[in-house]
Motif scaffolding. Structure first.
Motif, PDB file in Angstrom:
ATOM      1  N   LYS A 260      22.607 -39.089  44.044  1.00  0.00           N
ATOM      2  CA  LYS A 260      22.936 -37.783  44.651  1.00  0.00           C
ATOM      3  C   LYS A 260      23.662 -36.853  43.686  1.00  0.00           C
ATOM      4  CE  LYS A 260      22.987 -38.889  49.561  1.00  0.00           C
ATOM      5  NZ  LYS A 260      23.821 -39.343  50.680  1.00  0.00           N
ATOM      6  N   LYS A 261      24.452 -37.427  42.768  1.00  0.00           N
ATOM      7  CA  LYS A 261      25.207 -36.534  41.867  1.00  0.00           C
ATOM      8  C   LYS A 261      24.261 -35.727  40.983  1.00  0.00           C
ATOM      9  CE  LYS A 261      25.925 -39.600  37.923  1.00  0.00           C
ATOM     10  NZ  LYS A 261      26.847 -40.264  37.009  1.00  0.00           N
ATOM     11  N   ILE A 262      23.035 -36.219  40.793  1.00  0.00           N
ATOM     12  CA  ILE A 262      22.035 -35.459  40.037  1.00  0.00           C
ATOM     13  C   ILE A 262      21.182 -34.621  40.996  1.00  0.00           C
ATOM     14  CG2 ILE A 262      20.077 -35.603  38.443  1.00  0.00           C
ATOM     15  CD1 ILE A 262      22.871 -36.494  37.322  1.00  0.00           C
ATOM     16  N   LEU A 263      20.632 -35.268  42.016  1.00  0.00           N
ATOM     17  CA  LEU A 263      19.684 -34.566  42.902  1.00  0.00           C
ATOM     18  C   LEU A 263      20.358 -33.418  43.644  1.00  0.00           C
ATOM     19  CD1 LEU A 263      17.634 -37.611  44.256  1.00  0.00           C
ATOM     20  CD2 LEU A 263      17.007 -35.969  42.463  1.00  0.00           C
ATOM     21  N   ASN A 264      21.592 -33.616  44.107  1.00  0.00           N
ATOM     22  CA  ASN A 264      22.262 -32.540  44.845  1.00  0.00           C
ATOM     23  C   ASN A 264      22.683 -31.375  43.949  1.00  0.00           C
ATOM     24  OD1 ASN A 264      21.934 -34.240  46.980  1.00  0.00           O
ATOM     25  ND2 ASN A 264      24.095 -34.422  47.513  1.00  0.00           N
ATOM     26  N   HIS A 265      22.700 -31.611  42.648  1.00  0.00           N
ATOM     27  CA  HIS A 265      23.048 -30.530  41.725  1.00  0.00           C
ATOM     28  C   HIS A 265      21.831 -30.026  40.961  1.00  0.00           C
ATOM     29  CE1 HIS A 265      27.035 -32.614  42.197  1.00  0.00           C
ATOM     30  NE2 HIS A 265      27.338 -31.370  42.480  1.00  0.00           N
TER      31      HIS A 265
END
Lengths: 379, 252
Positions: A260-265
């Motif tokens: 999520k730290k990549i996909l959400n950003h």
């Protein structure tokens, strides 16, 4: 995320650089002070330049015994506080995959430049290809994210390598520059600015280096020797690095967060460029060296009154879903030309309702304009 | 004495993960005694390990920086950390399979470079964690889960291997020789260059039970009986010599 503007270590000006040389200079400008690598065509000039430049700027260079050792030394140096990188090509990239998974799971910033050649296997070592696009995302086992960028010029070898370091430090994630032989060996004029913006990893004494209150947060990262008594492990771990190899909740939480730290950003990570897209009915979706041919073809067919445009993917992973989906709603047909058997075309099809055609070429040569035009005429 | 070493153990660590009779717990303590004797600053110590039982000796138990890496790659990770920050005292503690089989290439190249790493190989002559498969250090003829009829191949002599590759401090001791082993670890820590100690550590769970040394104390006694110092070889018959394990400092 705080950034700072720093003077570039190479004098401002215009230079006639190969892509590989430009990437090395971009790395130095980003603050890279550790390089470990192993010779492999067509990336070796990048390592040779780093050997010279790191000595000049007071960094550390080492030629390791293989690519596994190279990426492993890079990860070790990163935890010792370095901005660290390696460069390779297909066979070496394959060897590095286990350690890339380690870097993703331990949230270790590092940059890997893959100057792609014609695979699979040893393939044609001196010839061009872009067959490693899926491997960049899926090469190591388990569920994780990386960031992968795609340069189309010597200038972008400089710019995107610098950006790769910034993204890698910001998100604590292995970041790849997916170049290819044609870009690596292409020699053209680039502009080196006087100052560049760089990002450094966040440090907070006493804070958990492997957990965050937010489900998509990036924890601070201390270095070895700072008295933080770090426990780094590639096994599932809690916020302070204690192994938790049979706790389902800890595992689910960690795997979820590093994704999520990549996909959400992704909206801030992803970069694309449109060319002549406003009234287009046909669009090319393209990346890397093939984007150069594509832009030439688009301009030429515009002269014949074709309503054609182009979307260039500067970021390949996370995949530019939104830009592709919006384009798919506006045009009738999309063509994805690429030097593999349709790796990005398959991704494009996930996001668009219109016809997606795939021009694939795996003969070790770049796609020529006439081949592209012929394909478009038949569509 | 145990209390004196407690400050070297990471807060939150409750017990060692090793089987009854395993030698790794002894080695875990002996390394700390060497560190304590030298008054080393744990803040500047980095312990790097690979995968396997021995990799858990430092990680996460030691209260310095610990880096638990991939199978076989400990020395490569350690090389990067040491080169970038030479102020760190970098010790690699890992198993025989990890260091000499899957990681064998990194071992010999680090020795060739004579890079300042202190490599302690906890050698139980078998793959313990995965269920007792034959290793590159298993004695010829030994039974393992993959050599039911006895290992047909010779083992590595790890000390000769790293010496040939260029290591500059090389020793072998058993966990049954604690005083000598502590002294050796201290020398390795103080040595500038590639140091290697082959530490014999019994594995009754996977090795002993397949090789007629069922009880932990039998394995310990067997090591005590077989480990001799280099200078004690004289006067032994060929037959007596064959079953002995020669220990000592081979290069210092």
């Amino acid at each position: 995320m705080p950034s700072k503007w720093v003077k570039t270590p190479f004098p401002k000006g215009r230079y006639y650089f190969s892509g590989n040389e430009a990437a090395a200079e971009g790395a130095i400008a980003a603050g890279c002070r550790f390089y470990a690598g192993y010779p492999i065509t067509p990336s070796s000039e990048l390592m040779e330049r780093m050997a010279v430049r790191l000595q000049e700027v007071g960094g550390v260079f080492i030629q390791m015994e293989d690519e596994i050792a190279s990426i492993s030394a890079v990860i070790g140096a990163s935890w010792a506080g370095a901005k660290a990188m390696t460069a390779t090509s297909g066979p070496g990239f394959s060897l590095m995959q286990e350690s890339i998974g380690y870097a993703a799971f331990t949230e270790t910033p590092c940059v890997i430049i893959d100057v792609q050649r014609a695979g699979p296997c040893t393939g044609q070592a001196t010839k061009v290809g872009s067959g490693d696009i899926m491997q960049a995302k899926w090469g190591s086992h388990g569920d994780y994210q990386v960031i992968a960028l795609s340069p189309w010029s010597s200038q972008e070898m400089y710019d995107l390598t610098l950006r790769a370091f910034n993204l890698s430090e910001t998100y604590r994630v292995p970041t790849m520059v997916m170049a290819d032989e044609a870009i690596g060996h292409l020699r053209e004029t680039i502009q080196i600015p006087s100052r560049v913006e760089i990002f450094d990893r966040m440090k907070r004494k006493g804070r958990a280096p492997f957990d965050s209150e937010e489900e998509d947060g990036v924890p601070p990262m201390p270095s070895f020797g700072e008295g933080e008594r770090l426990a780094v492990t590639g096994s599932t771990h809690d916020g302070f690095g204690f192994r938790k190899t049979d706790d389902p909740q800890v595992h689910a939480r960690l795997v979820s967060r590093i994704n999520k730290k990549i996909l959400n950003h992704r909206r801030t990570i992803i970069e694309t460029e449109d060319y002549l897209i406003e009234d287009a009915e046909i669009a090319l979706i393209t990346y890397g060296f093939t984007a150069r041919t594509s832009l030439y073809v688009v301009k030429r067919l515009r002269k014949e009154d074709w309503k054609i445009g182009m979307l260039r993917l500067k970021t390949l992973w996370p995949f530019p879903d939104e830009a592709v989906a919006q384009l798919g709603k506006r045009v009738r047909k999309i063509l994805v030309p690429e030097m593999n058997l349709g790796q990005v075309a398959g991704e494009v099809r996930k996001y668009v309702p219109c016809d997606v055609h795939s021009l694939t070429q795996t003969n070790g040569e770049v796609i020529r304009p006439d081949v592209l035009i012929e394909t478009l005429r038949r569509m | 004495m145990t209390r004196a070493l407690e400050k070297y153990i990471r807060p939150g660590v409750k017990s060692t993960p090793f089987c009854p009779g395993c030698g790794h717990g002894i080695l875990m303590g002996l390394i700390l005694r060497a560190i304590d004797d030298l008054k080393m600053e744990m803040k500047k110590m980095l312990f790097v390990s690979g995968i396997g039982c021995a990799a858990w000796i430092p990680s996460p138990h030691y209260n310095g920086d610990t880096l638990h890496t991939l199978h076989g790659r400990a020395i490569a990770f350690a090389t990067g950390a040491k080169l970038y920050n030479p102020d760190l005292c970098v010790m690699v503690v890992s198993g025989d399979g990890d260091l000499s089989s899957i990681g064998g290439n990194h071992l010999i190249h680090a020795a060739r470079r004579n890079i300042d790493l202190k490599v302690i190989c906890a050698n139980n002559m078998i793959y313990g964690m995965t269920g007792g498969q034959v290793a590159s250090t298993t004695p010829k003829g030994s039974r393992t889960s993959t050599t039911g009829e006895g290992n047909p191949y010779r083992p590595f002599d790890l000390c000769k291997l790293v010496e040939g590759a260029g290591a500059t401090y090389v020793a072998r001791f058993s966990v049954t020789q604690p005083i000598l082993l502590i002294q050796s670890i201290k020398k390795a820590i103080l040595h500038k260059g590639f140091s290697f100690i082959d530490v014999l550590s019994p594995c009754p769970t996977q090795y002993g039970r397949r090789n007629r040394l069922d009880r932990p104390d039998e394995m310990m006694k067997d090591l005590i009986r077989r480990c001799i110092l280099e200078e004690e070889i004289e006067g032994l018959t060929e037959e007596e010599r064959a079953e002995k394990i020669i220990t000592g400092e081979f290069l210092s």
